[in-house]
Structures are given as structure tokens and as C-alpha cells.
Design a protein around this motif. Structure first.
Motif, PDB file in Angstrom:
ATOM      1  N   THR A 163      -4.636  -2.901  57.507  1.00 60.77           N
ATOM      2  CA  THR A 163      -4.100  -4.012  56.722  1.00 60.77           C
ATOM      3  C   THR A 163      -4.949  -4.283  55.479  1.00 60.77           C
ATOM      4  N   ILE A 164      -4.301  -4.811  54.448  1.00 62.47           N
ATOM      5  CA  ILE A 164      -4.964  -5.310  53.241  1.00 62.47           C
ATOM      6  C   ILE A 164      -4.335  -6.656  52.917  1.00 62.47           C
ATOM      7  N   SER A 165      -5.160  -7.684  52.731  1.00 58.02           N
ATOM      8  CA  SER A 165      -4.613  -9.007  52.431  1.00 58.02           C
ATOM      9  C   SER A 165      -5.484  -9.721  51.407  1.00 58.02           C
ATOM     10  N   GLY A 166      -4.862 -10.638  50.707  1.00 57.02           N
ATOM     11  CA  GLY A 166      -5.524 -11.446  49.693  1.00 57.02           C
ATOM     12  C   GLY A 166      -4.475 -12.291  49.023  1.00 57.02           C
ATOM     13  N   THR A 167      -4.847 -13.064  48.033  1.00 61.26           N
ATOM     14  CA  THR A 167      -3.883 -13.908  47.334  1.00 61.26           C
ATOM     15  C   THR A 167      -2.786 -13.046  46.715  1.00 61.26           C
ATOM     16  N   GLY A 168      -1.556 -13.220  47.176  1.00 63.13           N
ATOM     17  CA  GLY A 168      -0.429 -12.447  46.661  1.00 63.13           C
ATOM     18  C   GLY A 168      -0.367 -11.019  47.165  1.00 63.13           C
ATOM     19  N   VAL A 169      -1.230 -10.641  48.092  1.00 65.68           N
ATOM     20  CA  VAL A 169      -1.277  -9.263  48.602  1.00 65.68           C
ATOM     21  C   VAL A 169      -1.103  -9.279  50.118  1.00 65.68           C
ATOM     22  N   SER A 170      -0.145  -8.500  50.605  1.00 65.01           N
ATOM     23  CA  SER A 170       0.064  -8.385  52.053  1.00 65.01           C
ATOM     24  C   SER A 170       0.576  -6.978  52.349  1.00 65.01           C
ATOM     25  N   PHE A 171      -0.294  -6.145  52.913  1.00 62.44           N
ATOM     26  CA  PHE A 171       0.047  -4.755  53.224  1.00 62.44           C
ATOM     27  C   PHE A 171      -0.341  -4.476  54.667  1.00 62.44           C
ATOM     28  N   ALA A 172       0.552  -3.821  55.400  1.00 58.58           N
ATOM     29  CA  ALA A 172       0.239  -3.464  56.787  1.00 58.58           C
ATOM     30  C   ALA A 172       1.003  -2.204  57.176  1.00 58.58           C
ATOM     31  N   LEU A 186       1.071   8.431  57.879  1.00 59.91           N
ATOM     32  CA  LEU A 186       0.585   7.809  56.651  1.00 59.91           C
ATOM     33  C   LEU A 186       1.740   7.218  55.857  1.00 59.91           C
ATOM     34  N   ILE A 187       1.500   6.091  55.197  1.00 62.38           N
ATOM     35  CA  ILE A 187       2.446   5.525  54.244  1.00 62.38           C
ATOM     36  C   ILE A 187       1.694   5.264  52.940  1.00 62.38           C
ATOM     37  N   THR A 188       2.427   5.220  51.832  1.00 65.37           N
ATOM     38  CA  THR A 188       1.835   5.036  50.512  1.00 65.37           C
ATOM     39  C   THR A 188       2.476   3.854  49.808  1.00 65.37           C
ATOM     40  N   SER A 189       1.654   3.066  49.109  1.00 62.97           N
ATOM     41  CA  SER A 189       2.156   1.902  48.391  1.00 62.97           C
ATOM     42  C   SER A 189       1.289   1.649  47.158  1.00 62.97           C
ATOM     43  N   THR A 190       1.909   1.159  46.076  1.00 60.64           N
ATOM     44  CA  THR A 190       1.172   0.698  44.901  1.00 60.64           C
ATOM     45  C   THR A 190       1.184  -0.826  44.920  1.00 60.64           C
ATOM     46  N   ILE A 191      -0.004  -1.426  44.843  1.00 60.27           N
ATOM     47  CA  ILE A 191      -0.152  -2.867  45.007  1.00 60.27           C
ATOM     48  C   ILE A 191      -0.729  -3.476  43.739  1.00 60.27           C
ATOM     49  N   ALA A 192      -0.082  -4.520  43.229  1.00 63.36           N
ATOM     50  CA  ALA A 192      -0.599  -5.243  42.072  1.00 63.36           C
ATOM     51  C   ALA A 192      -1.762  -6.137  42.497  1.00 63.36           C
ATOM     52  N   VAL A 193      -2.863  -6.081  41.737  1.00 65.16           N
ATOM     53  CA  VAL A 193      -4.044  -6.889  42.012  1.00 65.16           C
ATOM     54  C   VAL A 193      -4.528  -7.491  40.697  1.00 65.16           C
ATOM     55  N   THR A 194      -5.559  -8.311  40.774  1.00 66.38           N
ATOM     56  CA  THR A 194      -6.178  -8.869  39.576  1.00 66.38           C
ATOM     57  C   THR A 194      -7.674  -8.568  39.606  1.00 66.38           C
ATOM     58  N   PRO A 195      -8.290  -8.391  38.436  1.00 65.43           N
ATOM     59  CA  PRO A 195      -9.728  -8.103  38.406  1.00 65.43           C
ATOM     60  C   PRO A 195     -10.533  -9.184  39.121  1.00 65.43           C
ATOM     61  N   LEU A 196     -11.519  -8.755  39.885  1.00 65.31           N
ATOM     62  CA  LEU A 196     -12.445  -9.598  40.639  1.00 65.31           C
ATOM     63  C   LEU A 196     -11.790 -10.316  41.814  1.00 65.31           C
ATOM     64  N   GLU A 201     -13.506  -5.067  37.522  1.00 62.32           N
ATOM     65  CA  GLU A 201     -12.968  -5.577  36.262  1.00 62.32           C
ATOM     66  C   GLU A 201     -12.080  -4.512  35.622  1.00 62.32           C
ATOM     67  N   GLY A 202     -10.992  -4.953  35.019  1.00 63.17           N
ATOM     68  CA  GLY A 202     -10.086  -4.047  34.332  1.00 63.17           C
ATOM     69  C   GLY A 202      -9.095  -3.339  35.222  1.00 63.17           C
ATOM     70  N   VAL A 203      -9.080  -3.630  36.531  1.00 64.52           N
ATOM     71  CA  VAL A 203      -8.148  -2.977  37.465  1.00 64.52           C
ATOM     72  C   VAL A 203      -7.031  -3.950  37.828  1.00 64.52           C
ATOM     73  N   PHE A 204      -5.786  -3.506  37.643  1.00 64.99           N
ATOM     74  CA  PHE A 204      -4.633  -4.373  37.877  1.00 64.99           C
ATOM     75  C   PHE A 204      -3.664  -3.818  38.916  1.00 64.99           C
ATOM     76  N   SER A 205      -3.929  -2.601  39.398  1.00 64.57           N
ATOM     77  CA  SER A 205      -3.122  -2.062  40.492  1.00 64.57           C
ATOM     78  C   SER A 205      -3.947  -1.043  41.253  1.00 64.57           C
ATOM     79  N   ILE A 206      -3.633  -0.885  42.528  1.00 63.79           N
ATOM     80  CA  ILE A 206      -4.286   0.107  43.382  1.00 63.79           C
ATOM     81  C   ILE A 206      -3.213   0.912  44.095  1.00 63.79           C
ATOM     82  N   SER A 207      -3.505   2.188  44.311  1.00 58.04           N
ATOM     83  CA  SER A 207      -2.613   3.062  45.070  1.00 58.04           C
ATOM     84  C   SER A 207      -3.209   3.250  46.465  1.00 58.04           C
TER      85      SER A 207
END
Length: 214
Positions: free
Chosen positions: A138-147, A101-111, A64-70
């Protein structure tokens, strides 16, 4: 993180914020506001770090309260090819490609639930045969696609000794007749496996890595 209120001209820091939920007072875990379409936490410490250096697959629920991840991550590196097994030894298999290694900031939604896979290094090839490619992180979810990318395998002595190709700027393997070194990462990622020597299989590539800071 704390929040302050003005009490008759005196600013006071609140240690606990409670809300009345249908007649029942409940302590809030976090308070956040929408600032120009960007959600920002104004109360509650929701920070943390996840770190993995071995292959794995799992689901992670965004706090909860997290809207982006690095994210800092690499895929697995390629496995080296197997060396010659003939009566007259002719040389090594080729090295597998590394993975940077690669780095990215990804927008997410709480829960939000994210599906996460940390890539594996490719296995070394059998005597004279090809190694195995590494796999992506890889990281995937609604609106999230990282590889990430992943290093490719080195060829065996009997299959042409094709060099493994590095991912995301990592070095390729080589196929010098008596070398066969794996490609190295240039920024702390995964190194490719070296080619096998006489009557030896190739060496496995390094596993993928993943760090998430929120």
C-alpha cells in the motif's frame, strides 16, 4: 536536466541557477513551471528509483520537483495448508494463491510524505491446518490511496483443503490429493506456497514487491 538562456542572441546553458532571497544569493535545487495545470520540472535532475522485495513499512518524502511517480507492485502470496498426519497418509494441503504485479502512475506533490507498506507472504499452515493470507502492498498520503491485492491461503488437510485464490490475475493454488501446488504469478510477482506433504506444514507464500520510479 538543464535550462538555457538567450544572451544577446546566443543561447547558453546554465549549470547553476541562483535566486536572491532577501539579499542572500542561494542556488536553486530545481525550477518548475505550471503548464495547463500540470507542474513540469524545467531544471534539476530529480529522478530516481526505489525498489523493495521484503516486507517493510516506512515514510518517504517526495523529492522537490517531483509531481508524479510510477509504481509497480504486488502484495504477498498465500501460504499453503498443512498435509495429513494420519496413520494412512491421504494427501497434501492445498496451495496458496499467487499475487501478480500491477502498475499505476500516481500524482504527488513535492515534499509530500507518503506512508508505504510492502506486503508479506502468508506463513504456511501447521500439519493439517490452514495457511495464512498474504498482505497487500500500500501507498497512502493526502490525496493518495494505492493498494494491491494479495493471495489467500491454502486450506489444510483437516480443514477442507480450500484452494488459495490468486490476486490481480495470478493463478490459484490447487488441492490435488498428492499435488497441492501454490498458485504462480504470471508476470514476475509473488508465488503461492505449496501444501504440506505427509506430516509436514505448508510452505510460506512469496513476499510482496514494490518499485517506485520518479
Amino acid at each position: 536536466m538543464s535550462i538555457s538562456v538567450n544572451d544577446n542572441g546566443t543561447w547558453r546553458t546554465s549549470n547553476i541557477i541562483s535566486v536572491n532571497d532577501a539579499g542572500t544569493w542561494r542556488n536553486a535545487k530545481a525550477v518548475y513551471i505550471k503548464d495547463a495545470d500540470v507542474w513540469r520540472t524545467v531544471y534539476g535532475d530529480q529522478s530516481g528509483t526505489l525498489s523493495y522485495t521484503s516486507p517493510t513499512t516506512f515514510n518517504w518524502t517526495v523529492p522537490e520537483g517531483v509531481f508524479s511517480i510510477s509504481v509497480t507492485a504486488c502484495g504477498g502470496a498465500g501460504g499453503g495448508g498443512g498435509g495429513d498426519a494420519g496413520a494412512n497418509y491421504n494427501g497434501n494441503g492445498a496451495g496458496g494463491g499467487g499475487a501478480n504485479l500491477i502498475t499505476s502512475t500516481i500524482a504527488v506533490t513535492p515534499l509530500q510524505v507518503l506512508s508505504i507498506t510492502v506486503g508479506s507472504g502468508g506463513s504456511g499452515g501447521p500439519v493439517g491446518g490452514d495457511g495464512i493470507d498474504g498482505t497487500a502492498t500500500t501507498i497512502s498520503g493526502t490525496g493518495v490511496s494505492f493498494a494491491t491485492g494479495a493471495g489467500t491461503h491454502g486450506g489444510g488437510w483437516y480443514t477442507g483443503r480450500e484452494i488459495g485464490i490468486g490476486a490481480n490475475g495470478a493463478n490459484n493454488g490447487n488441492n490435488d490429493q498428492f499435488g497441492g501446488a501454490g498458485g504462480t504469478s504470471t508476470n514476475g510477482g509473488a508465488n503461492g506456497g505449496s501444501g504440506g506433504t505427509y506430516n509436514q506444514g505448508g510452505v510460506a507464500g512469496g513476499n510482496g514487491k514494490l518499485t517506485i520510479i520518479y
